[in-house]
Design an enzyme around this catalytic site. Structure first.
Site, PDB file in Angstrom:
ATOM      1  N   LYS A  68       0.807  -1.223   0.000  1.00 23.20           N
ATOM      2  CA  LYS A  68       0.000   0.000   0.000  1.00 23.20           C
ATOM      3  C   LYS A  68       0.844   1.279   0.000  1.00 23.20           C
ATOM      4  CE  LYS A  68      -4.198  -1.968   1.954  1.00 23.20           C
ATOM      5  NZ  LYS A  68      -5.326  -1.785   2.894  1.00 23.20           N
ATOM      6  N   ASP A 105      -9.817   3.036   1.359  1.00 20.49           N
ATOM      7  CA  ASP A 105      -9.865   2.446   2.693  1.00 20.49           C
ATOM      8  C   ASP A 105     -10.464   3.397   3.726  1.00 20.49           C
ATOM      9  OD1 ASP A 105      -8.930  -0.144   2.362  1.00 20.49           O
ATOM     10  OD2 ASP A 105      -6.829   0.397   2.660  1.00 20.49           O
TER      11      ASP A 105
END
Length: 270
Positions: A68, A105
């Site tokens: 990420k 997210d």
């Protein structure tokens, strides 16, 4: 004839439920496309993006651990996610063909907390990785505080709190959990194949919420301990489905049928 497709990448990748979610929505909407899971190691990450950039059928990808943060170096950052969150979990192809990163997210994490008033309430977060960055970004928007962040690297945890403008303290994992309105596990601890996350939750008040972003297994040791104390627990599927819905719109240009979430959860748990 090749079909449009998106995928999720990570290392490991066997635990992911993202293909089940996106495939459920594609089938429900009658969209002729595919969503895959692809194992990509850290060393293979540059080559992966170079290959996908040249594939006209590729609509984008979701990103899970451990990529990420590292993925930011291989795509364009037109939303300045590097400054705001510091990690991406989604890459899409822009209209001009460039690969661009974003983060779904944060909104996925925040969705199940929408009915709670956490302003100026104490919060505890476990972890300081890519998922924790999205969590802290969302928490800063909620004006929570103070925040206690547990991490193996305490200095990194303190820097992360400061970067999001959050008051609080960083402590090593294993220290006592302070009274908190919300406790969030933003690590892979407790996930199948990973070490457990053993926390003493006795200091949490009766109205506290415990949120574990791990979804394999769905009932983690942390959530079992929380429910054993009669606390409200939020499982990792809430965040997973929420962030996937935002990504689905970006990949396939359609609104996922969220009115069928109960059916989707049953499939995910089958």
């Amino acid at each position: 004839m090749a079909r449009p497709y998106a995928e999720v990448i990570g290392d490991p990748i066997g635990h992911t439920k993202s293909p089940l979610i996106h495939s459920f929505w594609l089938e429900a909407l009658g969209i002729d496309a595919e969503y895959r899971a692809t194992h990509v190691t850290p060393d293979a990450l540059p080559g992966y993006f170079a290959t996908r950039a040249a594939d006209p059928d590729w609509r984008g990808c979701n990103i899970t651990v451990p990529h990420k943060v590292a993925a930011l170096a291989h795509v364009e950052d037109r939303e300045d996610v590097r400054t705001s969150i510091g990690a991406i979990n989604t890459v899409i192809r822009a209209e001009d063909g460039a690969l661009t990163g974003t983060n779904t997210d944060a909104s996925g994490f925040a969705a199940p907390l929408a009915g709670l008033d956490l302003a100026a309430k104490p919060v505890t977060v476990i972890g300081a990785g890519g998922a924790a960055r999205a969590v802290l970004f969302a928490l800063s928007d909620m004006a929570v505080g103070p925040v206690t962040l547990f991490n193996r690297d305490v200095a990194k945890g303190a820097d992360l709190l400061s970067s999001f403008g959050l008051e609080g303290q960083a402590l090593p994992i294993g220290e006592a959990v302070p009274p908190s309105a919300l406790l969030v596990n933003a690590t892979s601890l407790g996930m199948t194949g990973q070490p457990p996350l053993a926390l003493d939750l006795s200091a949490l008040p009766a109205e506290a919420v415990v949120y574990d972003i791990v979804y394999a297994p769905l009932e983690t040791g942390l959530l079992a301990a929380a429910r054993g104390r009669g606390l409200v627990g939020i499982d990792g599927l809430e965040m997973l489905i929420g962030q996937a819905a935002v990504a689905f719109r970006l990949f396939f240009g359609a609104e996922p049928p969220r009115d069928r979430d109960d059916e989707l959860r049953r499939r995910l748990l089958a």
